[in-house]
Design a protein around this motif. Sequence first.
Motif, short mmCIF file in Angstrom:
data_model
loop_
_atom_site.label_atom_id
_atom_site.label_comp_id
_atom_site.label_asym_id
_atom_site.label_seq_id
_atom_site.Cartn_x
_atom_site.Cartn_y
_atom_site.Cartn_z
N ASP A 356 0.86 -1.18 0.00
CA ASP A 356 0.00 0.00 0.00
C ASP A 356 0.90 1.23 0.00
OD1 ASP A 356 -2.41 -1.23 -0.14
OD2 ASP A 356 -2.89 -1.07 2.00
N LEU A 357 0.65 2.14 -0.93
CA LEU A 357 1.47 3.33 -1.09
C LEU A 357 0.65 4.56 -0.74
CD1 LEU A 357 2.95 2.42 -4.60
CD2 LEU A 357 3.85 1.79 -2.36
N LEU A 358 1.25 5.46 0.01
CA LEU A 358 0.54 6.65 0.43
C LEU A 358 1.40 7.89 0.22
CD1 LEU A 358 -1.81 7.01 3.40
CD2 LEU A 358 -0.01 8.72 3.15
N ASP A 359 0.85 8.86 -0.51
CA ASP A 359 1.54 10.13 -0.73
C ASP A 359 0.50 11.16 -1.15
OD1 ASP A 359 3.20 12.30 -1.93
OD2 ASP A 359 4.80 10.88 -1.54
N MET A 360 0.60 12.35 -0.59
CA MET A 360 -0.36 13.40 -0.88
C MET A 360 -0.04 14.15 -2.15
SD MET A 360 -3.10 14.88 0.08
CE MET A 360 -3.99 16.41 -0.24
N GLU A 361 1.22 14.14 -2.56
CA GLU A 361 1.68 15.05 -3.61
C GLU A 361 1.48 14.50 -5.01
OE1 GLU A 361 5.73 15.90 -2.77
OE2 GLU A 361 5.27 17.21 -1.06
N ALA A 362 1.38 15.43 -5.95
CA ALA A 362 1.39 15.09 -7.37
C ALA A 362 2.82 15.12 -7.88
CB ALA A 362 0.53 16.07 -8.17
#
Length: 578
Positions: A356-362
């Motif tokens: 599972d990968l989590l990141d807010m940025e584009a």
Amino acid sequence: MPDTRTTSTPSELAAASLEAWLDGPAAAFARRSQRPDSRRKVASWEFDLEHPALGPQRVRLSVPRDFPATPPEIHFDSRLCLVLPHIEDDGRFCHGVLPSPGDYAWPEGAAQAVLQSLQRFWTQVLDPAWVLSEFHRERLSYWQRFCEQFRTLHKAPTPRTTRVVLQQLDGVAEGKLAVYFRRSQAASSDLMVATVGDADPHSIAVRHRWNVGALVRGHVLFVPVPANVRWAPCDWPRTLQELERFVGHITGGESSVVRWVEAEQDQAPQPFVVVLVQDNTCYGYLLTPAPVPLLTVPGITPIVIDRVDVNWVLARDYKLPTLGARAGKKVLVLGCGSLGAPVAELLARAGIGKLDLLDMEAFEAENCARHILGASDIGRGKAESLAVRLRQLVPGIEVGAYRARATDWIQSVCKPDAYDLVVDCTGESHVRVMLAHYRSHSVGPCPMVHAWVEPFCAAAHVVHIAGHEVWPDDDPGERVAAASWGDDVRINLPACGAGFHPYGASDAWQAGGYAAERILAVLDGKVEASTVWSWVRSKSFFDSLEVDVTVGPLVPTTGSAFDSVQLTRLLKDVLGNE
């Protein structure tokens, strides 16, 4: 006569010396060919060898143009391919002699080594049992040549590529086939994908973007071949009747290719493939329609098969218990930046089954300099784009992607016992502090890893926190660090809070490999105690930066900016008595 050209290069000097030897002392058994290889423009010599069954065989020794970087070559009649082992399609004998540094000073020694190898080979081929054992020992290589010869001889339409997702077989098993034709079904297909049981080969082809052309579905029969059954050219079926007898023999009469085809055949023509599996290696036959229905029988065409299942593509069937254990692991990666992205990809390629990968940025244009994503991903979420990449590149893996803040997602979504490991690659102090506070509430007893790099990628740190321990909530990262950095190391941009620390892809990926290696050790159960690993560049590197930095005792004092050290410390020793 030796070549009387003016020689100047080392290769020309060595070739001239060897040719003089072949025309001189070696003339007792070899004669310069009256038909030089005009296509390759090399000099060659011929001699004869006697074989009690095959009769006299003309052999050619030639001096390659790049000799002695390439040893002399031996060629037989190309028709001996698949009659005798170690003879290629073009008749070249695989003598196994490697170039030696001394070949430039003593070129004839290279030829003598090749001739000695030939002599040993010719003695061995006089033993039929040895010939068959060599064919069986390297059967996959010879099978590939057999398929090419069969296709050329019979002008048989064969698929350009056949890929099989193999599973453990407990006996004869049926499967599904997806065949893709770019032009017309009358022509040979571009690709076939085969799976065991109910697994859908078309879904796999779509996932990896193999599904180019019109889809036609078909059937596959997987037949295990016992390890003690010889598989040499003289054993390979060449007709449907021979394939039927072979399958009946190895299954004790319990399975029949003909009955299987008749049971699956309907009004619409469908492709059928038989896959023989011995020691997890696949040999295939494509069944072709009968030229005259009811009067003639279907034909068969041998085909080369590439395995694309996880056990082969990720481990080549090596240490499968470790791969199997990793396949059952589920890992959460927080942060998909220049460190987190290569860590995630390396974990995927190492066989971790669920990420599972989590990141807010584009992903932004300037990220291209040091990220594994590229310009085609600009404007898309980092986590989503990385997940798409991993699903396409790594067979079998399950990847989830979330575009959210780590501090919010951990508190509101993450549950204890959901993961076998949580990896924090954000490099953010407030994320480490949040995870410390939410250890029992959201993460539970699974181990955690914090990984980050210092400015300029001058050092990388991997902190493993065992399941029964907690990273201090005052975030003592400075005790792990290799140096203290001034305020001038960050490049500020003309935007609110925007800036970056300068380093390149080679730095980030080196740190990513360092971190992934240790994360895998945690997942494999090789590390139990909470541990800090640090990769630290030399003082010469720090001095070359010309910024405000004070190095600590971890930094090695060496004369080169390319030097570094790798350190392993227990977390309790780093933190002191806390």
